[in-house]
Design a protein around this motif. Structure first.
Motif, PDB file in Angstrom:
ATOM      1  N   SER A 134       0.822  -1.207   0.000  1.00 33.84           N
ATOM      2  CA  SER A 134       0.000   0.000   0.000  1.00 33.84           C
ATOM      3  C   SER A 134       0.860   1.263   0.000  1.00 33.84           C
ATOM      4  N   THR A 135       2.122   1.111   0.345  1.00 30.26           N
ATOM      5  CA  THR A 135       3.050   2.242   0.339  1.00 30.26           C
ATOM      6  C   THR A 135       3.493   2.509  -1.098  1.00 30.26           C
ATOM      7  N   PRO A 136       3.459   3.760  -1.542  1.00 28.98           N
ATOM      8  CA  PRO A 136       3.927   4.058  -2.911  1.00 28.98           C
ATOM      9  C   PRO A 136       5.391   3.685  -3.085  1.00 28.98           C
ATOM     10  N   LYS A 137       5.721   3.234  -4.269  1.00 32.14           N
ATOM     11  CA  LYS A 137       7.089   2.781  -4.551  1.00 32.14           C
ATOM     12  C   LYS A 137       8.105   3.907  -4.375  1.00 32.14           C
ATOM     13  N   THR A 138       7.666   5.135  -4.522  1.00 30.51           N
ATOM     14  CA  THR A 138       8.576   6.269  -4.369  1.00 30.51           C
ATOM     15  C   THR A 138       9.060   6.421  -2.925  1.00 30.51           C
ATOM     16  N   ASN A 139       8.368   5.784  -1.971  1.00 33.04           N
ATOM     17  CA  ASN A 139       8.788   5.863  -0.565  1.00 33.04           C
ATOM     18  C   ASN A 139       9.898   4.874  -0.229  1.00 33.04           C
ATOM     19  N   PHE A 140      10.195   3.949  -1.141  1.00 30.64           N
ATOM     20  CA  PHE A 140      11.252   2.967  -0.904  1.00 30.64           C
ATOM     21  C   PHE A 140      12.550   3.465  -1.536  1.00 30.64           C
ATOM     22  N   ASN A 141      13.661   3.028  -0.963  1.00 32.16           N
ATOM     23  CA  ASN A 141      14.947   3.344  -1.591  1.00 32.16           C
ATOM     24  C   ASN A 141      15.574   2.045  -2.080  1.00 32.16           C
ATOM     25  N   THR A 142      16.736   2.125  -2.672  1.00 34.02           N
ATOM     26  CA  THR A 142      17.361   0.956  -3.302  1.00 34.02           C
ATOM     27  C   THR A 142      17.860  -0.065  -2.284  1.00 34.02           C
ATOM     28  N   ASP A 143      17.783   0.249  -0.987  1.00 31.36           N
ATOM     29  CA  ASP A 143      18.136  -0.721   0.060  1.00 31.36           C
ATOM     30  C   ASP A 143      16.951  -1.585   0.479  1.00 31.36           C
ATOM     31  N   ASP A 144      15.757  -1.254  -0.002  1.00 33.80           N
ATOM     32  CA  ASP A 144      14.550  -1.994   0.366  1.00 33.80           C
ATOM     33  C   ASP A 144      14.204  -3.006  -0.710  1.00 33.80           C
ATOM     34  N   GLU A 145      13.871  -4.211  -0.281  1.00 37.24           N
ATOM     35  CA  GLU A 145      13.496  -5.254  -1.237  1.00 37.24           C
ATOM     36  C   GLU A 145      12.261  -4.851  -2.037  1.00 37.24           C
ATOM     37  N   ALA A 146      11.301  -4.186  -1.390  1.00 38.54           N
ATOM     38  CA  ALA A 146      10.049  -3.810  -2.052  1.00 38.54           C
ATOM     39  C   ALA A 146      10.275  -2.849  -3.217  1.00 38.54           C
TER      40      ALA A 146
ATOM     41  N   ASP B 256      27.231  -3.027  -5.802  1.00 42.28           N
ATOM     42  CA  ASP B 256      27.071  -1.585  -6.002  1.00 42.28           C
ATOM     43  C   ASP B 256      25.663  -1.215  -6.459  1.00 42.28           C
ATOM     44  N   ARG B 257      24.687  -2.087  -6.190  1.00 44.16           N
ATOM     45  CA  ARG B 257      23.252  -1.872  -6.435  1.00 44.16           C
ATOM     46  C   ARG B 257      22.862  -1.879  -7.921  1.00 44.16           C
ATOM     47  N   LYS B 258      23.700  -2.392  -8.764  1.00 49.05           N
ATOM     48  CA  LYS B 258      23.374  -2.485 -10.194  1.00 49.05           C
ATOM     49  C   LYS B 258      22.515  -3.739 -10.406  1.00 49.05           C
ATOM     50  N   VAL B 259      21.383  -3.574 -11.091  1.00 49.35           N
ATOM     51  CA  VAL B 259      20.505  -4.709 -11.383  1.00 49.35           C
ATOM     52  C   VAL B 259      21.095  -5.468 -12.563  1.00 49.35           C
ATOM     53  N   LEU B 260      21.523  -6.704 -12.303  1.00 44.60           N
ATOM     54  CA  LEU B 260      22.135  -7.534 -13.337  1.00 44.60           C
ATOM     55  C   LEU B 260      21.131  -8.467 -13.991  1.00 44.60           C
ATOM     56  N   PHE B 261      20.035  -8.724 -13.299  1.00 41.31           N
ATOM     57  CA  PHE B 261      19.043  -9.684 -13.787  1.00 41.31           C
ATOM     58  C   PHE B 261      17.724  -9.353 -13.119  1.00 41.31           C
TER      59      PHE B 261
END
Length: 196
Positions: free
Chosen positions: A120-132, A148-153
């Protein structure tokens, strides 16, 4: 005196008989209502922890570390979004076990039950450290992140081990694969243990 004794015996026998009949009726009702417990790989029913039942590895849930801790430790992460009552997620569990068998502690495997996310929380409230932050609304969904937080897959649906392996091989410094670990077929009946 004889009359009193025969009345007492009849009363006791009658009481025991009624108790036995009542117990038999209760057991019959409970037996009729209760059905045998079974787990089935080929349906969308809730059977329990899918990692223990179908992957043979209940140690994946709950995850040892969360994404924030994995990134703090400088380890790559495999985030697996799942639900326990999905046929596709049930088939997916051996793939994660194979990743764990090949890469061991060099990679953080983070299975996340989608039911536990606050959607229910908007995605904009999450940062790159959150799984959601990485969840897109499908199960199973697999995301491989470099330290380094790069999405490889990022894939919706059940990936093959080779897909995850190819993504993880892009990360420099991962240990070599264990050549004697054999991949398993998730639909064959077998003892589901990852042993080299």
């Amino acid at each position: 005196m004889k009359n009193w004794l025969s009345s007492f015996v009849r009363f006791s026998v009658d009481r025991i008989f009624r108790s036995v009949v009542c117990l038999i009726c209760v057991l019959a009702i409970v037996g009729a209502i209760a059905s045998p417990a079974y787990a089935n790989l080929k349906d969308d029913r809730f059977d329990g922890n899918i990692f223990a039942l179908y992957g043979g590895n209940g140690s994946l849930v709950p995850p040892k570390v969360d994404l924030k801790e994995s990134l703090r430790l400088g380890k790559p992460a495999v985030i697996a979004f799942y639900i326990d009552d999905s046929y596709d997620c049930k088939l997916y569990t051996p793939v994660l076990n194979d990743v764990q068998a090949y890469y061991g502690k060099a990679v953080s495997i983070i299975p996340i039950a989608v039911d536990s996310l606050d959607l229910s929380t908007p995605k904009t409230n999450f940062n790159t450290d959150d799984e959601a932050y990485y969840y897109r609304g499908f199960v199973p969904q697999t995301v491989v992140l470099s330290p380094d937080r790069k999405v490889l897959f990022d894939l919706d649906g059940k990936p093959d081990f080779a897909d995850l392996d190819a993504a993880l091989r892009q990360i420099p410094g991962l240990s070599a694969l264990a050549p004697n670990v054999k991949l398993r077929n998730p639909v064959t009946k077998q003892v589901n243990e990852v042993t080299p």
